[in-house]
Structure formats: structure tokens, C-alpha cells
Design a protein around this motif. Structure first.
Motif, short mmCIF file in Angstrom:
data_model
loop_
_atom_site.label_atom_id
_atom_site.label_comp_id
_atom_site.label_asym_id
_atom_site.label_seq_id
_atom_site.Cartn_x
_atom_site.Cartn_y
_atom_site.Cartn_z
N ARG A 178 0.80 -1.22 0.00
CA ARG A 178 0.00 0.00 0.00
C ARG A 178 0.83 1.27 0.00
NH1 ARG A 178 -4.49 -0.80 4.57
NH2 ARG A 178 -4.80 1.40 4.09
N THR A 179 2.08 1.17 -0.42
CA THR A 179 2.94 2.36 -0.47
C THR A 179 3.74 2.36 -1.76
OG1 THR A 179 3.19 2.22 1.94
CG2 THR A 179 4.62 3.76 0.77
N VAL A 180 3.66 3.47 -2.50
CA VAL A 180 4.42 3.65 -3.73
C VAL A 180 5.41 4.79 -3.54
CG1 VAL A 180 4.30 4.09 -6.22
CG2 VAL A 180 2.36 3.00 -5.06
N GLU A 181 6.65 4.56 -3.95
CA GLU A 181 7.62 5.64 -4.01
C GLU A 181 7.78 6.04 -5.47
OE1 GLU A 181 11.93 6.62 -2.16
OE2 GLU A 181 11.88 4.95 -3.57
N PHE A 182 7.32 7.24 -5.79
CA PHE A 182 7.46 7.77 -7.13
C PHE A 182 8.77 8.53 -7.22
CE2 PHE A 182 2.79 7.32 -7.14
CZ PHE A 182 2.64 6.62 -8.33
N VAL A 183 9.65 8.08 -8.11
CA VAL A 183 10.90 8.77 -8.38
C VAL A 183 10.65 9.67 -9.59
CG1 VAL A 183 13.33 8.52 -8.98
CG2 VAL A 183 12.23 6.85 -7.47
N LEU A 184 10.98 10.93 -9.46
CA LEU A 184 10.71 11.89 -10.52
C LEU A 184 11.98 12.26 -11.28
CD1 LEU A 184 8.22 14.25 -8.63
CD2 LEU A 184 7.81 12.03 -9.73
#
Length: 528
Positions: free
Chosen positions: A171-177
Motif C-alpha cells: 500500500r505504499t508507492v515511491e514515485f521517483v521523478l
């Protein structure tokens, strides 16, 4: 609603209706909302009364013909958006003030550099009972970003490095930009950025979403029947069933409403609204100033590759005449910028007025005294053909000959994206930042004016790297001053969005502009 009093936040041109941000970077910190349900504010119709369960509501929209799909990543019409909202969810969506609010996401938080954002998902399930997970989110976004596809939200997701982004847990997403992005929540709320199950592919047969309704039947270009999802995370809808009926002609939508064949008719003209507003047979719902009305000039080809010609066209327009003639005065005049009344709108620029003498002088300087131009338009939207005729007559007074060419309602938006030189254009609500990123950067895929300038791109990136709201507003003002002087959008007005309902319908929101969460939100509507 563009004519509401604006809330000022320190900077003279920073406007954010109903949104009180803390100074500096505080507004970028962790955001969490525990629930978004309940009846929308200011939403009831005549007669009042509490919500009731049961019944089948039929809603008439203009559709896309036999090519319609329930693939939520393909939609481009308001009918597509309304169906997708009923079947699917996004991580976030815009409230009536154009602020991104959590939906399938329960919280988001950036790192210090604004180039990594941690998004936490709420406890929600798809129609088949499987939980919505971080893997579903990443699958959905990677599908949208597929370079072989033409999905609407592709440009909005461009800041994300999807190869580097990862699921920290279910339930956790790390979005790298790819770069700092101060307003990353707007990406999560982008038009068409719906979450589908990992591996999904059969959208028209048995689409599985996490939205408030489940599919019963789908006939492209005709009808879509849905039933209530009793397990919806945001509360079971009041309606038993919801049917979308395609009616491309406004007269067909109105007549169906008057005749009792539908209970909701989307997008009525000002003339129709005025005719029925006091008759009492149906209810007219006005959402003030919701839709930008414009002409789009393609800046990469003659004659509009010359900024003097573009400025001349700005000065040819009599905006009040266009508003009164095309929209029966139902709205307010524009000033060649998108987003009047929204956050960061540059309202300090002088209101542009018609100046035919200056327009003629500019055309002469550009060697275009006897200019002939084709204006593409269509009956695809209220006021389009009327505005085209009015502008043609205004241009004639400056020595410009405009030929109005009427296109297909079914294919108009695709047709005018790359072809032609001048066209009628409209936009529903979105943050000004999203308008920039989706339509005005070199890589924007819905760049109808072909505005492509590296220095403008750099200003956008500077704004997205700026944590302080007031400093960011100053950069956005520079960008808007540039567009005001030489951009490709001749924005002549902001139209009221008009909906008709049967008097038996309750719960229709009266604040939400088109493209926001509570517009066409049928899970909160009921039949008395």
C-alpha cells in the motif's frame, strides 16, 4: 466558479479559492484525508429532502460514436470522463477549488528535493474483491505512459521515472521523478489517470475498476448500464442503477429530459437554459465560468508563426460581443489566459480591448494586409459555430477574410490537434500548472497551438523546483505575461457550464466545474 471572490495568499496575483496554504514549503508536506464521502456542499435540488436509496437514473451525454471504449485511459470526451469516474478511481482528484485531494491515495509526502514522493494507498478493493495495491498503481501508470499508445494522461505522467519508481509495500508507492515537481499531486489527479488492476486488458468486455458502479452492459455509441457497487470504499451509491445514454444533439438531450426518457442532461446551451429556467418543468443547474472559450492559433506555421499576426488577432476580438452573441451572456469575458479565478492566475494584466486600427497596423508590418485564413469549428460544443461567425465578421473589419469550415462532431478534437491553422477551442477546469504541462511545453501531446519554446519550458521547470508558493507564483506570472503578449490562445470568454435535471433528482453539486471530482458524480445523486 471563476467569479467568486478570490483568496489572496501574500502574492498580489496568487489566487486560490477556498484553499488556505501555509507560507513557504508547509503546503508541500504530508497530506492525508481520512474520507471524502458525504453529500456535496450546495448540492440539493428543489424541494429539499434527505437522500433516498433506489431507482435508475438515466443521464444523456454527447458521445463518441461506435469508437467509444470503456478503457479509462483512452477517454477524451466528457461522456468518457463521466463513465470512467463511475467505474474507476484515481489516486487524487480536484475539488471545486482546483486543489488536488486524495482519493485512492490516503496521503502523500515529498522528500526535501521534491523529486521523490511517497504515496500511501487507502484500503480499497476492485470489483472482483481484490485489494488495490501499489503494483496496480505502477502497472496503470506504466500502461498510460506506453510510447506506442496515445493515452490522454501520458503527458501528465511525464515527470515520473516509472522504471525507478517502486512499491515499498502493498500500500505504499515511491514515485521517483525526473526533476523536482512541487505540484506532483496534480499529476495524480490528471484527467484519465485511472487505476486499473495489474494485467488488465479487456475493458469493453468485463472492465474491473474500484469505482462506485459495476458494468451491466455496454453498447458503444448508444448506452452504458451500470449497477451499484455496495462495497465501494467511499460509501455505497444511493442509486440502484445508472445508465449513460448517448445523445449528440443538444435538442435530443433536452427533449429526452422534458419527455421523461432521461433524468439528467449534460451540457445545455444558454439559450435552452434561459427558455426553461423559469418554466418549472425541469431544473437548470449553472456552474459559473467553468469552461474556457477560445480560438487556437498554431504558432509553428504561417500566418501565425509571426507574433505580430497573433497580436493582431488578439486585438480584432470584441470579447463582449462574442460572449453575448455566442453564449447569450452566460459567462464572463476572457483576457487571453487560461484559468481565470484559479490559483496563480495573473489577474494584474490589463483587460485587452478591441483595437482594429492597431490590428491593421500589425498586419501591415507582417506583410499580411489581405490575409485569408480558414477557421475550423464544429457544433461539438455550445457556442462554437456562433462564435466563429461573429469572429469572422469582426476580422473583416480589419481586412482579414476568414472562411469558416465546419468539421465532424465525432472527430473534431483529434482533427484540430495537428491540422489547420486556426480553430475553435474549449477547455474544462484544470490547474493552471496542468494547462502549462499538458498544452504548452515542447513535449506536450495535446499542444493545439504548437507553442514550443525551450525558455518557456525552463521557466516551468523553475516553478516546479520552487517550494515557496509566492516565489512559484512569480514564475507563473512571467510565463503568463509571455503568453498574454504572444501566445497562441485567444481566450475570449469563460462560459457557465449548464446541466438540466428532472425535478426528482437530488444531490447534484452546484459548485463543481467540469473535470472536477463532484461534477457528474452520480454516486452521490439520488432520486426522490
Amino acid at each position: 466558479m471563476h467569479d467568486d471572490p478570490a483568496h489572496r495568499l501574500g502574492h498580489p496575483d496568487l489566487r486560490r479559492r477556498g484553499f488556505l496554504a501555509a507560507s513557504g514549503a508547509a503546503s508541500l508536506g504530508a497530506l492525508a484525508l481520512t474520507g471524502c464521502g458525504g453529500s456535496p456542499s450546495g448540492s440539493d435540488g428543489p424541494g429539499g429532502g434527505p437522500p433516498r436509496r433506489g431507482g435508475r437514473l438515466r443521464a444523456a451525454f454527447a458521445g463518441g460514436g461506435a469508437s467509444e471504449s470503456l478503457d479509462p485511459h483512452l477517454g477524451s470526451l466528457f461522456a468518457d470522463a463521466a463513465r470512467a469516474k463511475a467505474l474507476y478511481d484515481k489516486l487524487a482528484d480536484y475539488d471545486a477549488d482546483l486543489v488536488a485531494r486524495p482519493r485512492l491515495a490516503s496521503a502523500w509526502e515529498p522528500n526535501a528535493g521534491l523529486d521523490r514522493w511517497k504515496v500511501t494507498l487507502r484500503d480499497a478493493a476492485f470489483h472482483d474483491g481484490k485489494p488495490v495495491t501499489a503494483d496496480d498503481v505502477l502497472f496503470s501508470y506504466r500502461r498510460i505512459a506506453d510510447p506506442e499508445k496515445t493515452f490522454r494522461a501520458k503527458a501528465s505522467l511525464e515527470p515520473i521515472d516509472l522504471k525507478a519508481s517502486r512499491a515499498l509495500d502493498r500500500r505504499t508507492v515511491e514515485f521517483v521523478l525526473k526533476r523536482p515537481t512541487a505540484e506532483f499531486p496534480n499529476v495524480l489527479a490528471a484527467f484519465g489517470a485511472y487505476i486499473v488492476p495489474e494485467g488488465a486488458g479487456d475493458f469493453d468486455g468485463k472492465p474491473v475498476g474500484s469505482g462506485p458502479f459495476r458494468l451491466v452492459s455496454f453498447s458503444p455509441g448508444r448506452s452504458t448500464v451500470l449497477r451499484r457497487n455496495d462495497d465501494y470504499w467511499d460509501g455505497s451509491p444511493y442509486l440502484d442503477q445508472l445508465e449513460f445514454i448517448v445523445a449528440n444533439d443538444e435538442s435530443a438531450r433536452v427533449n429526452s429530459l422534458l419527455g421523461g426518457q432521461v433524468e439528467y442532461a449534460h451540457e445545455l446551451s444558454p439559450t435552452t437554459a434561459r427558455a426553461h429556467e423559469k418554466a418549472g418543468q425541469i431544473e437548470i443547474v449553472r456552474l459559473p465560468g467553468s469552461a474556457m472559450q477560445a480560438f487556437a492559433m498554431k504558432t509553428d506555421r504561417p500566418p501565425f508563426d509571426d507574433k505580430r499576426v497573433r497580436e493582431a488577432f488578439f486585438l480584432i476580438a470584441d470579447r463582449k460581443e462574442l460572449l453575448n452573441g455566442a453564449l447569450s451572456g452566460a459567462g464572463e469575458i476572457g483576457n487571453d489566459l487560461f484559468g481565470k479565478g484559479y490559483a496563480y492566475y495573473a489577474d494584474g494584466l490589463p483587460q485587452r480591448e478591441q483595437d482594429l486600427g492597431r490590428a491593421r497596423k500589425l498586419l501591415k508590418q507582417a506583410g499580411a494586409e489581405d490575409l485569408r485564413v480558414t477557421l475550423d469549428t464544429s457544433a461539438v460544443a455550445a457556442g462554437f459555430t456562433e462564435a466563429a461567425g461573429i469572429f469572422r465578421d469582426q476580422a473583416a473589419k480589419a481586412g482579414v477574410t476568414i472562411t469558416v469550415r465546419n468539421g465532424s462532431k465525432e472527430s473534431y478534437w483529434n482533427d484540430i490537434l495537428d491540422s489547420g491553422t486556426l480553430c475553435s477551442y474549449r477547455s474544462g477546469a484544470m490547474p493552471i500548472e496542468s494547462h502549462f504541462s499538458q498544452r504548452l511545453l515542447t513535449g506536450s501531446t495535446t499542444n493545439a497551438t504548437k507553442w514550443q519554446h525551450k525558455d518557456f519550458d525552463a521557466l516551468y521547470q523553475q516553478a516546479q523546483s520552487t517550494r515557496d508558493d509566492r516565489d512559484r507564483a512569480a514564475v507563473y506570472e512571467r510565463m503568463q505575461r509571455r503568453l498574454y503578449a504572444e501566445g497562441g490562445f485567444l481566450v475570449w470568454g469563460f462560459a457557465d457550464w449548464i446541466i438540466g435535471t428532472a425535478r426528482t433528482v437530488g444531490g447534484v453539486d452546484r459548485r463543481a466545474p467540469a473535470n472536477t471530482l463532484d461534477w457528474a458524480r452520480f454516486d452521490k445523486v439520488w432520486l426522490r
